[in-house]
Write a protein that holds these residues in place. Structure first.
Motif, short mmCIF file in Angstrom:
data_model
loop_
_atom_site.label_atom_id
_atom_site.label_comp_id
_atom_site.label_asym_id
_atom_site.label_seq_id
_atom_site.Cartn_x
_atom_site.Cartn_y
_atom_site.Cartn_z
N ALA A 16 -6.84 -14.51 -9.99
CA ALA A 16 -8.15 -15.03 -10.37
C ALA A 16 -9.06 -15.07 -9.17
CB ALA A 16 -8.00 -16.44 -10.95
N SER A 17 -10.35 -14.93 -9.44
CA SER A 17 -11.35 -15.06 -8.39
C SER A 17 -12.63 -15.58 -9.04
CB SER A 17 -11.60 -13.73 -7.70
OG SER A 17 -12.38 -13.94 -6.54
N ASN A 18 -13.22 -16.58 -8.41
CA ASN A 18 -14.44 -17.19 -8.93
C ASN A 18 -15.65 -16.84 -8.08
OD1 ASN A 18 -13.14 -18.61 -11.06
ND2 ASN A 18 -12.42 -20.11 -9.58
N ASN A 19 -16.81 -16.89 -8.72
CA ASN A 19 -18.10 -16.72 -8.04
C ASN A 19 -18.20 -15.39 -7.30
OD1 ASN A 19 -18.80 -19.38 -8.91
ND2 ASN A 19 -17.60 -20.17 -7.19
N VAL A 20 -17.80 -14.31 -7.97
CA VAL A 20 -17.90 -12.98 -7.39
C VAL A 20 -19.32 -12.48 -7.65
CG1 VAL A 20 -16.97 -10.64 -7.33
CG2 VAL A 20 -15.45 -12.57 -7.84
N ALA A 21 -20.08 -12.27 -6.59
CA ALA A 21 -21.47 -11.85 -6.73
C ALA A 21 -21.56 -10.45 -7.33
CB ALA A 21 -22.16 -11.86 -5.36
N ALA A 22 -22.66 -10.16 -7.99
CA ALA A 22 -22.89 -8.83 -8.56
C ALA A 22 -22.75 -7.80 -7.44
CB ALA A 22 -24.27 -8.75 -9.19
N GLY A 23 -21.94 -6.77 -7.66
CA GLY A 23 -21.71 -5.72 -6.67
C GLY A 23 -20.65 -6.06 -5.62
N GLN A 24 -20.19 -7.27 -5.57
CA GLN A 24 -19.21 -7.69 -4.56
C GLN A 24 -17.80 -7.25 -4.91
OE1 GLN A 24 -18.77 -11.98 -4.11
NE2 GLN A 24 -18.27 -11.76 -1.95
N LYS A 25 -16.97 -6.95 -3.88
CA LYS A 25 -15.56 -6.61 -4.04
C LYS A 25 -14.72 -7.75 -3.50
CE LYS A 25 -16.11 -1.64 -3.73
NZ LYS A 25 -15.61 -0.40 -3.18
N VAL A 26 -13.61 -8.03 -4.20
CA VAL A 26 -12.70 -9.10 -3.81
C VAL A 26 -11.28 -8.60 -3.97
CG1 VAL A 26 -11.88 -11.42 -4.39
CG2 VAL A 26 -14.30 -10.89 -4.58
N GLU A 27 -10.43 -8.87 -2.98
CA GLU A 27 -9.01 -8.55 -3.08
C GLU A 27 -8.25 -9.84 -3.34
OE1 GLU A 27 -8.06 -6.62 0.60
OE2 GLU A 27 -8.79 -4.69 -0.11
N ILE A 49 -5.32 -1.98 -9.60
CA ILE A 49 -4.14 -2.38 -8.83
C ILE A 49 -4.07 -1.46 -7.62
CG2 ILE A 49 -1.63 -2.46 -8.78
CD1 ILE A 49 -1.67 -3.32 -11.67
N THR A 50 -4.07 -2.05 -6.42
CA THR A 50 -4.04 -1.26 -5.19
C THR A 50 -2.67 -1.29 -4.51
OG1 THR A 50 -4.86 -3.13 -3.91
CG2 THR A 50 -6.51 -1.58 -4.78
N GLY A 51 -1.79 -2.16 -4.98
CA GLY A 51 -0.45 -2.23 -4.42
C GLY A 51 0.48 -2.93 -5.38
N CYS A 52 1.74 -2.54 -5.35
CA CYS A 52 2.75 -3.12 -6.23
C CYS A 52 4.04 -3.20 -5.42
CB CYS A 52 2.92 -2.23 -7.46
SG CYS A 52 4.08 -2.85 -8.69
N ALA A 53 4.58 -4.40 -5.27
CA ALA A 53 5.75 -4.55 -4.41
C ALA A 53 6.69 -5.63 -4.94
CB ALA A 53 5.32 -4.92 -2.99
N VAL A 54 7.96 -5.50 -4.57
CA VAL A 54 8.95 -6.53 -4.81
C VAL A 54 9.39 -7.00 -3.44
CG1 VAL A 54 11.20 -7.09 -5.78
CG2 VAL A 54 9.69 -5.52 -6.99
N ASP A 55 9.22 -8.28 -3.16
CA ASP A 55 9.59 -8.83 -1.86
C ASP A 55 11.10 -8.73 -1.68
OD1 ASP A 55 10.55 -11.30 -0.15
OD2 ASP A 55 8.46 -10.91 0.42
N ASP A 56 11.55 -8.12 -0.56
CA ASP A 56 12.98 -7.91 -0.34
C ASP A 56 13.74 -9.19 -0.02
OD1 ASP A 56 11.81 -8.10 2.15
OD2 ASP A 56 12.89 -6.41 3.02
N LEU A 57 13.05 -10.27 0.32
CA LEU A 57 13.71 -11.54 0.60
C LEU A 57 13.84 -12.40 -0.65
CD1 LEU A 57 14.89 -13.46 2.72
CD2 LEU A 57 12.58 -14.33 3.09
N SER A 105 0.81 -1.21 0.00
CA SER A 105 0.00 0.00 0.00
C SER A 105 0.84 1.26 0.00
CB SER A 105 -0.95 0.01 1.20
OG SER A 105 -0.20 -0.02 2.39
N SER A 106 2.09 1.19 0.45
CA SER A 106 2.93 2.38 0.48
C SER A 106 3.79 2.51 -0.76
CB SER A 106 3.83 2.35 1.71
OG SER A 106 4.76 1.30 1.60
N SER A 107 3.70 1.55 -1.69
CA SER A 107 4.62 1.55 -2.81
C SER A 107 4.04 2.12 -4.10
CB SER A 107 5.09 0.12 -3.06
OG SER A 107 3.97 -0.68 -3.40
N ALA A 108 2.78 2.44 -4.14
CA ALA A 108 2.20 2.96 -5.37
C ALA A 108 2.73 4.36 -5.63
CB ALA A 108 0.68 2.98 -5.27
N GLU A 109 3.11 4.62 -6.89
CA GLU A 109 3.61 5.93 -7.28
C GLU A 109 2.85 6.39 -8.50
OE1 GLU A 109 7.76 5.56 -8.04
OE2 GLU A 109 8.22 4.87 -6.04
#
Length: 144
Positions: free
Chosen positions: A108-119, A60-68, A34-38
């Motif tokens: 991917a996300s399956n069976n997302v109801a009309a109006g529903q939000k999925v992360e 896209i709500t976040g974009c990161a490269v894992d430091d490990l 969440s702190s990496s978006a520019e």
């Protein structure tokens, strides 16, 4: 956490397929998506967010490269704006500042109801050691 997409069955009657160029940026040292978006570079004019079709359902709500692991990932928010329960496949690419493609991933996300939000998350297994930008390249939505 390593997320593995085991498989997604796409019906031959997919009702919507679209391509977008929305993006977010992250450096390899970013550990908080969440702190990496520019913002896009000043010389590139910002494109309007698509509002029609399935491409308007994805952000896209976040974009990161894992430091490990040095693996890039993108946090993806899907909002089903259609009138039917739907399945989604989101393609994301990771590019450097010159636009060179460094990797890609699916969310991917399956069976997302009309109006529903999925992360969900698009996780690449390609090692990246530079700052990246995450871009949605394709969104497939079809009725569940």
């Amino acid at each position: 956490m390593l997320m593995v997409l085991l498989g997604v069955l796409v019906s031959s009657g997919a009702d919507d397929v679209a391509t977008t160029e929305r993006s977010a940026a992250a450096s390899p040292a970013d550990s908080s998506p969440s702190s990496s978006a520019e913002a896009a570079p000043a010389e590139a004019p910002a494109k309007a967010e698509p509002t029609d079709g399935p491409e308007g359902d994805v952000k896209i709500t976040g974009c990161a490269v894992d430091d490990l692991t040095d693996w890039p990932s993108a946090d993806v928010l899907i909002t089903n704006r259609s009138s039917k329960e739907s399945n989604y496949i989101v393609s994301v690419e990771f590019v450097d500042e010159s636009g060179k493609r460094l990797g890609d991933a699916l969310a991917a996300s399956n069976n997302v109801a009309a109006g529903q939000k999925v992360e969900t998350t698009a996780q690449s297994l390609d090692k990246v050691t530079v700052t990246v930008e995450c871009r949605v390249t394709e969104v497939t939505r079809y009725a569940s």
